[in-house]
Each structure stands twice: as structure tokens, then as C-alpha cells.
Design an enzyme around this catalytic site. Structure first.
Site, mmCIF file in Angstrom:
data_model
loop_
_atom_site.group_PDB
_atom_site.id
_atom_site.type_symbol
_atom_site.label_atom_id
_atom_site.label_comp_id
_atom_site.label_asym_id
_atom_site.label_seq_id
_atom_site.Cartn_x
_atom_site.Cartn_y
_atom_site.Cartn_z
ATOM 1 N N ARG A 1 -7.963 13.640 -40.730
ATOM 2 C CA ARG A 1 -7.437 13.354 -42.074
ATOM 3 C C ARG A 1 -8.512 13.079 -43.115
ATOM 4 N NH1 ARG A 1 -2.545 15.674 -41.500
ATOM 5 N NH2 ARG A 1 -1.512 14.894 -39.645
ATOM 6 N N LEU B 1 -9.915 1.877 -31.883
ATOM 7 C CA LEU B 1 -10.960 2.613 -32.599
ATOM 8 C C LEU B 1 -11.058 4.072 -32.148
ATOM 9 C CD1 LEU B 1 -13.249 2.409 -34.684
ATOM 10 C CD2 LEU B 1 -14.762 1.626 -32.846
ATOM 11 N N HIS C 1 0.573 10.828 -35.904
ATOM 12 C CA HIS C 1 -0.454 10.251 -35.023
ATOM 13 C C HIS C 1 0.223 9.172 -34.186
ATOM 14 C CE1 HIS C 1 -3.765 12.454 -36.920
ATOM 15 N NE2 HIS C 1 -2.904 12.478 -37.928
ATOM 16 N N ARG C 2 0.602 9.562 -32.966
ATOM 17 C CA ARG C 2 1.507 8.744 -32.153
ATOM 18 C C ARG C 2 0.824 7.607 -31.439
ATOM 19 N NH1 ARG C 2 2.775 14.116 -29.091
ATOM 20 N NH2 ARG C 2 0.620 14.320 -29.744
HETATM 21 C C1 LIG Z 1 -4.664 20.108 -41.152
HETATM 22 C C2 LIG Z 1 -3.434 19.771 -40.331
HETATM 23 C C3 LIG Z 1 -2.303 20.571 -40.414
HETATM 24 C C4 LIG Z 1 -1.151 20.282 -39.657
HETATM 25 N N1 LIG Z 1 -0.046 21.077 -39.772
HETATM 26 C C5 LIG Z 1 1.080 20.761 -39.062
HETATM 27 C C6 LIG Z 1 2.278 21.555 -39.186
HETATM 28 O O1 LIG Z 1 2.312 22.545 -39.900
HETATM 29 N N2 LIG Z 1 3.386 21.187 -38.495
HETATM 30 C C7 LIG Z 1 3.375 20.099 -37.667
HETATM 31 O O2 LIG Z 1 4.401 19.805 -37.040
HETATM 32 N N3 LIG Z 1 2.257 19.330 -37.521
HETATM 33 C C8 LIG Z 1 1.130 19.616 -38.202
HETATM 34 N N4 LIG Z 1 0.020 18.840 -38.079
HETATM 35 C C9 LIG Z 1 0.080 17.660 -37.191
HETATM 36 C C10 LIG Z 1 -0.709 17.908 -35.883
HETATM 37 O O3 LIG Z 1 -0.125 18.985 -35.152
HETATM 38 C C11 LIG Z 1 -0.677 16.640 -35.019
HETATM 39 O O4 LIG Z 1 0.652 16.307 -34.727
HETATM 40 C C12 LIG Z 1 -1.320 15.469 -35.729
HETATM 41 O O5 LIG Z 1 -2.559 15.835 -36.283
HETATM 42 C C13 LIG Z 1 -1.526 14.318 -34.739
HETATM 43 O O6 LIG Z 1 -2.515 14.695 -33.824
HETATM 44 P P1 LIG Z 1 -2.470 14.213 -32.316
HETATM 45 O O7 LIG Z 1 -1.180 14.600 -31.669
HETATM 46 O O8 LIG Z 1 -3.720 14.739 -31.661
HETATM 47 O O9 LIG Z 1 -2.592 12.626 -32.485
HETATM 48 P P2 LIG Z 1 -1.919 11.464 -31.644
HETATM 49 O O10 LIG Z 1 -0.448 11.551 -31.703
HETATM 50 O O11 LIG Z 1 -2.581 10.185 -32.100
HETATM 51 O O12 LIG Z 1 -2.352 11.755 -30.176
HETATM 52 C C14 LIG Z 1 -3.731 11.664 -29.772
HETATM 53 C C15 LIG Z 1 -3.871 12.450 -28.489
HETATM 54 O O13 LIG Z 1 -3.087 11.799 -27.475
HETATM 55 C C16 LIG Z 1 -2.456 12.789 -26.671
HETATM 56 N N5 LIG Z 1 -0.992 12.619 -26.785
HETATM 57 C C17 LIG Z 1 -0.335 11.745 -27.576
HETATM 58 N N6 LIG Z 1 0.992 11.831 -27.369
HETATM 59 C C18 LIG Z 1 1.167 12.791 -26.448
HETATM 60 C C19 LIG Z 1 2.305 13.362 -25.839
HETATM 61 N N7 LIG Z 1 3.532 12.971 -26.096
HETATM 62 N N8 LIG Z 1 2.109 14.349 -24.945
HETATM 63 C C20 LIG Z 1 0.880 14.786 -24.641
HETATM 64 N N9 LIG Z 1 -0.248 14.293 -25.184
HETATM 65 C C21 LIG Z 1 -0.097 13.296 -26.082
HETATM 66 C C22 LIG Z 1 -2.947 14.143 -27.162
HETATM 67 O O14 LIG Z 1 -4.089 14.498 -26.432
HETATM 68 C C23 LIG Z 1 -3.342 13.875 -28.582
HETATM 69 O O15 LIG Z 1 -4.313 14.769 -29.094
HETATM 70 C C24 LIG Z 1 -1.142 19.130 -38.805
HETATM 71 C C25 LIG Z 1 -2.289 18.315 -38.726
HETATM 72 C C26 LIG Z 1 -3.418 18.617 -39.482
HETATM 73 C C27 LIG Z 1 -4.616 17.717 -39.398
#
Ligand SMILES: Cc1cc2nc3c(=O)[nH]c(=O)nc-3n(C[C@H](O)[C@H](O)[C@H](O)COP(=O)(O)OP(=O)(O)OC[C@H]3O[C@@H](n4cnc5c(N)ncnc54)[C@H](O)[C@@H]3O)c2cc1C
Length: 303
Positions: free
Chosen positions: A222, A212, A113-114
Site C-alpha cells: 500500500r 510488524l 489485509h486479514r
Molecule cells: C495494487 C493492488 C490491487 C488489488 N486489486 C484487487 C482486485 O482487483 N480485487 C480484489 O479482490 N483484491 C485486490 N487486491 C487485494 C489483494 O488481492 C489482497 O487481498 C490484499 O492485498 C491483501 O493481501 P494478502 O492477502 O497478502 O494480506 P493478508 O490478508 O494480510 O495475508 C497475508 C498473508 O497471509 C496468508 N493468508 C492470510 N489469510 C489466508 C487465507 N485465508 N488462506 C491462505 N493464506 C492466507 C497469505 O500468504 C497472505 O499473503 C489488490 C491489492 C493491491 C495491492
């Protein structure tokens, strides 16, 4: 024991000191400030700081000069409207800073979660504690047969005991060797190298600050039933804190995100046909077999 007496004394001293402020204070989260809430066998989450409250979300949405609150009902209604319509930036006006102690394998999921600010305990600089996550027997399951990314039935008591023995023995041996390698009056290996021998169930710690909106995104993924148990329990603990911090926003999140489902265009069409009394089946629904199963889960309330 997650905290040493010295650490507990620091927390007590912080809680004993109150500072007058002109800033908005959210009483619900004040009760949590600094106190570690135990999670798993050695982990915790504690609130180190926060900014904003439900009113701050409304102030930002209205771009108001003062409190801007017309009435409590108006505030709640506005927050629910914002959440329903994905008007997300007002939620970014609230922030929370958490201190989290968690196993490394949980941290690897969490760090994906970046959209947060993180500072982790340095195992180059400091020595890691001899603390390993050892699951309780009721959380030791076999590989799921239907979901490659999940658990199935509980292991038998005999197999569960074997797993626990192996986990404990491996953790102990790895840490003993870590200590031997870094001993200053012995080998004196650099900490940054010795740590590579430690298993992923060792505990690490970090400060994690997030707004938030992005916290809700984290919790949506999560605190979900499909998330791995070991990260879900942290998300559940944070959910309870957030419910006390911003009760209107949390309720809206529960109603429109956590407890909500997304329907594809095909699912909406199938739902409409069902409401008209048509028989919709896997064959005539226009969905893949997997999507149909997911849809049935929604209709039956199993998802
Ligand atoms: C049930 C489950 C299974 C998973 N399985 C895997 C797996 O097998 N392998 C794996 O590698 N990961 C896995 N993940 C991780 C998942 O792919 C996401 O990396 C993680 O949930 C973080 O989500 P996010 O990128 O939306 O969140 P954040 O990093 O908080 O980002 C929030 C939003 O900001 C935007 N954003 C942030 N950074 C960028 C960027 N650099 N470029 C473009 N948009 C951006 C996107 O819209 C993103 O949705 C899993 C997650 C879950 C919940």
C-alpha cells in the site's frame, strides 16, 4: 477538524500521565503515542499502543534471557539478515495498535489485509458524522489509458470543478436524507438500514492491531507507487511512524522490500546476458510483452 475539543482533551490527559514500567520502551514511537496525524481531508492515523522494539526482534531471534544485545551493530546486522532471508517470525514479536479514520472505499481495500485485528465504529449503534472525502483538485484524474486499475492525466479545470460539485451535492443530499430517515421525532428508521443510503466517501473509523511482519506486508503493497493514492497516503504516514519505532527494522524493510524488486528466472537470465554484452530484445528474451515492459522498467529505474 478531525477531533472535537473533548477528544483532544482526552488525548492531552493521556499524554500527561506517565506510568513507570519494566517493559521495553521505544522512545521513537512514544513521541507519536495518542496524537492523530492528519491524512486526507478528515482522516487520521494515531498510535494507541505498541509492543516491542528493534531489540525485541533480536531477542526473539536469539531466544535470549535478557536484552541479549552484543552490540548495536550486531543487532542491526542480525535484523538485516533476518529480513534478507525471509526469517519473518522475529518481526511478529512487535505489535502496534492504530486508531484510523478513513473513507469507506479506502477501508474496503484496507480490510482485505486479514492478518490484523480490527474493531470498526458501528453504524448500527451510532450515527455517522457528516464527513465525506472530497479530493483536492490535483488528485482528480481521468481513467488511465494504459492501466485499467489506475489514473491518467489530470482532468481539465472545468471537468474537475464539475466532479467536485457532483461529489459535494450527492454527499450532502445523501446525508440530509440519512438524517431525515433516522430522526427520532420523525420517521425513526433503524440506523442499520438508513446507512445503506450513504456513499463510499463517508468516513468510518477503526482500531487496527497488527504485528510488524504483517504490517510490513501491508506497507509493501500500500505504500507502493501502484497503490491507490487515497490508501497510499495512510501507508506513507504509517511508514514514518514505523521508521521512528523500529529504525533498524524499517531500514531493512526499505532496502530489502520497499525499494527492492523481484526478478523472474527469465529476467535474471536476461540481466546476465546483458551484462555479458549480448543484445536482449522483446523477441529473444523469453518473456511476455508485459513482463518485458516491466523488466525494462526495472532496468531503466522507472519501476
Ligand atoms: C495494487 C493492488 C490491487 C488489488 N486489486 C484487487 C482486485 O482487483 N480485487 C480484489 O479482490 N483484491 C485486490 N487486491 C487485494 C489483494 O488481492 C489482497 O487481498 C490484499 O492485498 C491483501 O493481501 P494478502 O492477502 O497478502 O494480506 P493478508 O490478508 O494480510 O495475508 C497475508 C498473508 O497471509 C496468508 N493468508 C492470510 N489469510 C489466508 C487465507 N485465508 N488462506 C491462505 N493464506 C492466507 C497469505 O500468504 C497472505 O499473503 C489488490 C491489492 C493491491 C495491492
Amino acid at each position: 477538524m478531525p477531533l472535537s475539543p473533548e477528544q483532544q482533551a482526552e488525548i492531552d490527559a493521556q499524554r500527561a500521565t506517565a506510568t513507570p514500567t519494566l517493559r521495553a520502551v521505544a522512545p521513537g514511537i512514544e513521541q507519536h503515542l495518542y496524537i492523530p496525524r492528519p491524512v486526507l481531508d478528515h482522516g487520521f492515523v494515531r498510535v494507541v499502543d505498541y509492543m516491542g522494539d528493534d531489540a525485541a526482534i533480536c531477542q526473539a531471534a536469539r531466544v535470549s534471557y535478557g536484552k541479549g544485545t552484543k552490540s548495536v551493530q550486531n543487532d542491526e546486522g542480525l535484523i538485516r539478515y533476518l529480513m534478507r532471508h525471509w526469517h519473518s517470525t522475529p518481526f511478529e514479536m512487535c505489535e502496534i495498535k492504530l486508531h484510523v479514520k478513513l473513507p469507506v472505499f479506502v477501508a474496503r481495500q484496507w480490510i482485505r489485509h486479514r492478518t490484523a485485528n480490527v474493531n470498526e465504529y458501528s453504524a448500527r449503534y451510532s450515527i455517522l458524522d457528516r464527513e465525506f472525502y472530497i479530493p483536492a483538485p490535483e488528485h482528480i484524474n481521468s481513467q488511465s489509458k494504459v492501466n485499467n486499475q489506475g489514473r491518467g492525466e489530470l482532468l481539465s479545470p472545468e471537468d474537475s470543478a464539475r466532479v467536485l460539485d457532483m461529489l459535494k451535492a450527492d454527499s450532502t443530499r445523501a446525508y440530509d436524507n440519512y438524517e431525515t430517515m433516522i430522526a427520532e421525532d420523525g420517521i425513526g428508521l433503524a440506523r442499520e438500514l438508513a446507512r445503506m443510503n450513504l456513499p463510499a466517501n463517508i468516513y468510518t473509523q477503526w482500531y487496527w492491531k497488527v504485528d510488524l511482519h504483517n504490517l510490513f506486508h501491508f506497507l509493501r503493497l500500500r505504500a507502493d507507487a501502484h497503490a491507490q493514492y487515497e490508501i497510499r497516503v495512510y501507508a506513507d504516514a504509517i511508514c514514518e511512524m514505523v521508521a521512528d519505532w523500529v529504525p533498524f527494522a524499517y531500514k531493512a524493510f526499505e532496502d530489502y522490500r520497499l525499494g527492492a524488486v523481484t526478478l523472474s528466472a527469465q529476467m535474471v537470465e536476461a540481466m546476465r546476458r546483458m551484462l555479458k554484452g549480448e543484445e536482449v530484445t522483446a523477441e529473444n528474451c523469453g518473456m511476455s510483452a508485459r513482463e518485458w515492459r516491466e523488466f525494462q522498467g526495472v532496468v531503466d529505474g522507472a519501476s
